[in-house]
Every structure is written in structure tokens, then in C-alpha cells.
Design an enzyme around this catalytic site. Structure first.
Site, PDB file in Angstrom:
ATOM      1  N   ASP A 156     -17.356   7.224  -1.014  1.00 59.08           N
ATOM      2  CA  ASP A 156     -17.705   7.222  -2.437  1.00 59.08           C
ATOM      3  C   ASP A 156     -18.686   8.351  -2.724  1.00 59.08           C
ATOM      4  OD1 ASP A 156     -19.892   5.054  -4.414  1.00 59.08           O
ATOM      5  OD2 ASP A 156     -18.511   6.665  -5.039  1.00 59.08           O
TER       6      ASP A 156
ATOM      7  N   ASP B  75     -20.597   4.764  -7.301  1.00 65.32           N
ATOM      8  CA  ASP B  75     -20.164   3.579  -8.076  1.00 65.32           C
ATOM      9  C   ASP B  75     -19.631   2.484  -7.159  1.00 65.32           C
ATOM     10  OD1 ASP B  75     -16.809   4.711  -9.168  1.00 65.32           O
ATOM     11  OD2 ASP B  75     -17.785   4.560  -7.204  1.00 65.32           O
TER      12      ASP B  75
ATOM     13  N   ASP C 213     -13.563   7.686  -3.572  1.00 71.18           N
ATOM     14  CA  ASP C 213     -12.908   8.590  -4.508  1.00 71.18           C
ATOM     15  C   ASP C 213     -12.456   9.883  -3.820  1.00 71.18           C
ATOM     16  OD1 ASP C 213     -16.244   8.762  -5.659  1.00 71.18           O
ATOM     17  OD2 ASP C 213     -15.287  10.187  -4.261  1.00 71.18           O
TER      18      ASP C 213
ATOM     19  N   ASP D  42       1.605   8.649  -2.120  1.00 72.76           N
ATOM     20  CA  ASP D  42       2.247   7.338  -2.105  1.00 72.76           C
ATOM     21  C   ASP D  42       3.149   7.248  -3.335  1.00 72.76           C
ATOM     22  OD1 ASP D  42       0.792   4.555  -0.461  1.00 72.76           O
ATOM     23  OD2 ASP D  42       2.712   4.509  -1.527  1.00 72.76           O
TER      24      ASP D  42
ATOM     25  N   ASP E 218       6.862   3.341  -1.142  1.00 76.69           N
ATOM     26  CA  ASP E 218       6.498   1.936  -1.118  1.00 76.69           C
ATOM     27  C   ASP E 218       7.731   1.047  -1.288  1.00 76.69           C
ATOM     28  OD1 ASP E 218       5.035  -0.516  -3.056  1.00 76.69           O
ATOM     29  OD2 ASP E 218       4.091   0.115  -1.190  1.00 76.69           O
TER      30      ASP E 218
ATOM     31  N   GLU F  71       8.705   2.834   3.420  1.00 75.80           N
ATOM     32  CA  GLU F  71       8.184   1.536   3.860  1.00 75.80           C
ATOM     33  C   GLU F  71       9.274   0.517   3.558  1.00 75.80           C
ATOM     34  OE1 GLU F  71       4.681  -1.757   3.006  1.00 75.80           O
ATOM     35  OE2 GLU F  71       5.851  -0.810   1.411  1.00 75.80           O
TER      36      GLU F  71
ATOM     37  N   HIS G 259      -3.188  -0.480   5.348  1.00 75.33           N
ATOM     38  CA  HIS G 259      -4.051  -1.202   4.394  1.00 75.33           C
ATOM     39  C   HIS G 259      -3.544  -2.618   4.124  1.00 75.33           C
ATOM     40  CE1 HIS G 259      -0.651   0.318   2.305  1.00 75.33           C
ATOM     41  NE2 HIS G 259      -0.901  -0.486   1.292  1.00 75.33           N
ATOM     42  N   ASP G 260      -2.403  -2.989   4.745  1.00 76.20           N
ATOM     43  CA  ASP G 260      -1.830  -4.338   4.582  1.00 76.20           C
ATOM     44  C   ASP G 260      -1.955  -5.190   5.841  1.00 76.20           C
ATOM     45  OD1 ASP G 260       1.040  -3.085   2.695  1.00 76.20           O
ATOM     46  OD2 ASP G 260      -0.933  -3.766   1.998  1.00 76.20           O
TER      47      ASP G 260
END
Ligand code: TEU
Length: 567
Positions: free
Chosen positions: A22, A26, A30, A99, A207, A265, A338-339
């Protein structure tokens, strides 16, 4: 060897921008944060960065619900920030893969806003709209057009009060599925993809791309438990999927320089389908993400009903994919994304043997034939989160699982907490651990998800300074793939398929053979492998070389891995 595609020697690094770094305090990662750390990526030696979605999104599913495909969400930055990142990666000889999430859009995407406006909307057929089941009133339980269950629990259809019709959403109700039967939809997607390629990006991770072709008859699925059915047979590897991917390739990639990479994917893809999807002669995709190995510890109750992995099952699955894609097509190789929960906590030992098991798992995966994917933090041996309460979780899949289980009294909160602790996607999404400071150097603000308390020891600064670290082991694995053609292209042969604790195989090319050994247990394991006799150690995860004796007998220490060049 020379004419093998570049990505056979490449390693891809996945960045989940929300949790990487970051730059503006915040608490949410990013693009400027990624830019600030490209040297970490080049020091690791990776060739490609896959960026999870950074597009404008209500963030219902952390960006996999897109409301504008050709811009950047303000929480992640601007298009100029993305161009700067692209330039910085290209300067360092790395590529950027975006992605592509086109099975569904956000329900706040202008396409869907227009489509839901009226049954006469010119974009009505851009999505799957259907009236209630025959003879039933809108909103009546069971009136959904099919009995399909969503991936995120509950029905896969949402009623739109204003028109009295339902729309299909295989994921959340804020992720309506696009209707790929409609050529306008397909060509709008292809134009968007060409727009990004013209901006200089180097390919796409697609995806759930094998879900875009649905059986237009929309048949109900078999009901296993409760009222909802499994509709996967009607939308997984659907009737026109190969036609659509071949069309996409013609419309988007044909004639472009071969510096691009595409990976689909594909939940529920079989090795038979993967041979078709990745056969270069068919020009569909370069490789696929398959899910077999990340389902081996799923019990009959699903992913949150955790079962112990049996190494034989893992070897059988990987062995089949290696064999079936040996002569045609190509494998992707991944433990994490990330899954999925962190592999060192899942199949390794994230306590006493965290370094040994993380490096062993990396070695076994990277020495298979295929393109390895490293998920942020994997190169540090990051572990699963240790949340104490169900309230700490943020992932929509986890929260909807808890809501449904509580509604049906399927499990106690303690059982639910155990299931999430082991398998929630949030395990992969805790902030990247850059250093030992308060928020691990991820942010100067309050992180959107708590930083793992072990960041004091487990962090990039400490790993870079320790030559025995998981980081430097991954760096050596990537170097080996860059320098030794056996690793990229050698034939794969599984050894000891029935051994409960040791994973062993060879890779051979033009008479040059590497032997790979991995101990998947915290105990010493004595094994005999002929190829071991007289072999020399290329890469181990212990300081000294416990070499096999003249008969190939070797004693592997807890979680030990060895890559040996066969004499
Ligand atoms: O199969 C998918 C698709 O994931 C893709 O598609 C999903 C919808 O876009 C999105 O939530 C995921 O982040 C993205 O990777 C996952 O939902 C998977 O089944 C599950 O997470 C494993 O438990």
C-alpha cells in the site's frame, strides 16, 4: 529445445494487489505499491507478473466483479500508474499478464444496468434472463429457472422485481453471467482484450473461462443434499467452449508477436479436455489451471470439510497430468493462489519445519514439466492466517458458507472456524510481509486484513538477508529452470508411486537426467532409488549432502528435498 515456446522456461509470479503493498496509507494495496517492489520480483528472477484484477469494481468479490474493463479502480490507482508498472517490468525483462474476468461482469457494469432496465432492452440477451419456473410465481421458493447452486452457496438465480424475471449468477448475485451465445457479447470482449494488448500488456489469465458456454436448455442438476442441484454438467466445458476459445484466439491473438501468454483457469477441467485446450495446433490457450490436486483434501462435505492428504493421491494426479500432456499441450504448476490456503500450512509443516517443508514443496513442484506459478508470499514461506473469530473473515465465499451452514444448522461455530482456519481464501490474502515493523511494511495505515503476527520472523527483508531462506531457495529453483533445459523440457518419470511419504521422479533430456526426491513427512525416510547411486547434488534444502550409497539407498531427513544429477 530452441523452438520450444518461451513460457516453457518461464516462471510466473502472481500479485494480489489488494494485499501486496500500500503506497498511500489507506490500508489497501495499490499499483504504486507494486511499482515500489519490482526489484523484489527481479531479484527473485521471475519472468512474468500476473496481476489479479485492478479494474473499477464494487469489490463484492475483491475485484472479480468488474464494472469497467478499460480503467483502473481509484483504490488501486490510475491507468498512468499501470503504464508505469508495465514500463518498469519491461525495462527489467519481465512481462505483465492481466486478469480477464468475462464469464460475468459486476451488476453495476453499464452492460448489466442497461440489460436489467427492461425486457425489451437491446442488451437483454447479453445476460441469462429467464421467467420463473413454469407455473410458479416470481419469488416463490423453487421458482428459480433451474435448481443450480452458486459457487458461493445459495441459488444461482436472482429475481429482478422490476421485470419479474431471474438472472443467472454462478458466483455472487453481484456477478451476473454474460451470455456468450450472443456474438455481440463475444466481440465486445475481444475488442476490450485487443485494447489492452495494444497498450502493451503481454497476455491474460482467464477467469473460469471454461464456464462461459452453457447448455442453452438449462437443465436442472442432480440434487445431492438439500434442495439445490449441481448444474456443473450444464456449464463446465460446455457445448461451444472450444469454438469460442478458437474464435477468441483468431480475433485477438492471431498475428501478434509470440511474446504473449494465455492461461485459462478451469474448475472441473479434465486432462482429456486440457489436451484439446492446450494443443498448439488448435490455437485455444497456452495452458490451463486445473483443480484436481487442490481438491484432494476436500471431504464429502466440500472444501471446508478437510481431510488429510494422501501422498499417493497427489502422485497419481500429478503423474497423470504429466503423462497425458507429455506429447501434446502443456501444464501449469501451482500450489498457491488467492483462492487457496497457504501450501506450507496445508501440505507442509508451518511450525518447526516451516523452511524445510516450504522449500521441499517448492522443489517438487518446480521440477515438474510445466510453467510454475509463485503466489505472493510463497517465496517467503508465508503461512495461513490465525484468525480467532468468524468475524475476522472478509471473503465472500467464506462468509456465505458460514451464513448457509448456520441457517441450516449444519455445523457449530467452532467447526466452522476450524474449516475456515484451514481452507478460507482469506488465508492467502493477509498482507504481504515485507519487514518486521508494525504492519510488516505493507501500509502506514490500518491494513484491510490483519497482518500475520509471525511477520516479525517471516518477512522479505529477513529472507533476503539469509542465504538459507525460502526466498533464496526459490531464486535458485527459478535459475535452474532458466539454465538447465532438462528442467524445462525433460521427460517425466514417476518413481515410488505407492510410497506414503516420499515423492520421487526423474526428468530426462538427451541423455541428461535429474532425480528429484521430496520427503512429505517430519520423520526420516529410508528409500532406495537406483538413479541415486553416484549422482551429484544440484540443489538441496539441507546444508550438507546426504548422498545415496552405491545401491542408491538414501536417508531423507524431515521434509528434505534433493535434486541430483544422475551419473
Ligand atoms: O473456481 C473458482 C473460480 O475462481 C475464480 O473466479 C471467482 C469468480 O470470479 C473468483 O471469486 C476467484 O477469486 C477467481 O479465482 C473459485 O471460486 C474456487 O472454486 C474457489 O474459490 C475455491 O474454493
Amino acid at each position: 529445445v530452441e523452438d520450444a515456446p518461451w513460457w516453457t522456461r518461464a516462471v510466473v509470479y502472481q500479485v494480489y494487489p489488494r494485499s501486496f503493498a500500500d503506497s498511500d496509507g489507506d490500508g489497501v494495496g495499490d499499483l504504486r505499491g507494486v511499482l515500489d517492489h519490482v526489484d523484489h520480483l527481479s531479484a527473485l528472477g521471475v519472468d512474468v507478473v500476473w496481476l489479479s484484477p485492478i479494474y473499477p469494481s464494487p469489490q463484492d468479490d475483491n475485484g472479480y466483479d468488474i464494472s469497467d474493463y478499460q480503467d483502473v479502480d481509484p483504490s488501486f490507482g490510475t491507468l498512468a500508474d499501470l503504464d508505469a508498472l508495465l514500463a518498469a517490468l519491461h525495462e527489467r525483462g519481465m512481462r505483465l499478464v492481466m486478469d480477464l474476468v468475462v464469464n460475468h461482469t459486476s451488476d453495476e457494469h453499464p452492460w448489466f444496468v442497461e440489460s436489467r432496465a427492461s425486457t425489451e432492452s437491446p442488451k437483454r440477451d447479453w445476460y441469462w434472463w429467464r421467467p420463473p419456473r413454469h407455473g410458479m410465481a416470481p419469488g416463490q421458493p423453487g421458482a428459480e429457472p433451474t435448481n443450480w447452486r452458486s459457487f458461493f452457496s445459495g441459488p444461482a438465480w436472482e429475481l429482478d422485481e422490476s421485470t419479474g424475471e431471474y438472472y443467472l449468477h454462478l458466483f455472487s448475485r453481484k456477478q451476473p453471467d454474460l451470455n456468450w451465445e450472443n456474438p455481440e457479447v463475444r466481440h465486445a470482449v475481444y475488442a476490450m482484450m485487443r485494447w489492452w494488448l495494444d497498450r502493451g500488456v503481454d497476455g491474460f489469465r482467464m477467469d473460469v473461462i471454461n464456464l462461459v458456454s452453457k447448455d442453452p436448455a438449462l437443465p436442472d442438476g442432480p440434487v445431492r443434499d438439500g434442495v439445490l442441484g449441481d448444474g456443473s454438467a450444464a456449464y463446465t466445458n460446455g457445448p461451444r467452449i472450444h469454438e469460442f476459445l478458437a474464435e477468441m484466439h483468431r480475433e485477438v491473438f492471431a498475428g501478434r508477436p509470440d511474446r504473449l501468454l494465455t492461461v485459462g483457469e478451469m474448475p472441473g477441467v479434465t486432462v482429456e479436455h486440457a489436451r484439446l485446450f492446450t494443443d498448439p495446433a488448435r490455437a485455444e490457450v497456452d495452458m490451463v489451471f486445473q483443480f484436481e490436486h487442490v481438491g484432494l483434501d476436500h471431504g464429502p462435505g466440500g472444501k471446508f470439510d478437510v481431510r488429510r492428504l494422501r501422498l499417493r493421491d497427489l502422485k497419481a494426479s500429478f503423474g497423470r497430468w504429466q503423462a497425458e500432456l507429455a506429447d501434446v499441450g502443456w501444464n501449469s504448476l501451482y500450489w498457491n493462489n488467492h483462492d487457496q490456503p497457504r501450501i506450507v500450512s496445508r501440505f507442509g509443516d508451518d511450525g518447526a519445519y516451516r523452511r524445510e517443508s516450504a522449500t521441499m514443496l517448492g522443489t517438487v513442484l518446480h521440477l515438474h514439466r510445466g510453467t510454475p506459478y509463485v503466489y505472493q508470499g510463497e517465496e517467503l514461506g508465508m503461512t495461513n492466517a490465525r484468525f480467532d473469530s468468524l468475524d475476522d473473515y472478509r471473503d465472500i465465499e467464506s462468509l456465505r458458507h458460514v451464513a448457509e451452514a448456520r441457517a441450516h444448522g449444519h455445523a457449530t461455530d467452532d467447526e466452522l472456524l476450524d474449516g475456515l482456519a484451514a481452507m478460507s481464501r482469506d488465508n492467502a490474502r493477509t498482507p504481504m510481509q515485507w519487514d518486521a515493523t508494525e504492519h510488516a511494511g505493507f501500509t502506514t495505515g490500518t491494513p484491510w486484513l490483519p497482518v500475520h503476527p509471525n511477520h516479525v520472523e517471516v518477512n522479505a527483508a529477513a529472507a533476503r538477508a539469509d542465504d538459507r531462506s525460502v526466498f533464496h531457495h526459490y531464486r535458485r529453483l527459478i535459475e535452474l529452470r532458466h539454465t538447465d533445459p532438462v528442467v524445462a523440457l525433460g521427460d517425466f518419470t514417476m518413481l515410488l508411486p505407492d510410497h506414503e511419504h516420499v515423492y520421487a521422479f526423474t526428468r530426462s533430456l538427451d541423455g541428461d537426467t535429474l532425480l528429484v526426491l521430496g520427503n512429505f513427512s517430519g520423520d526420516e525416510q529410508d528409500v532406495a532409488v537406483d538413479a541415486g547411486a553416484g549422482s551429484t547434488l544440484v540443489l538441496g534444502n539441507y546444508d550438507d549432502d546426504a548422498a545415496p550409497d552405491a545401491d542408491g539407498r538414501v536417508r531423507l531427513r524431515p521434509w528434505e528435498s534433493q535434486v541430483r544429477r544422475v551419473a
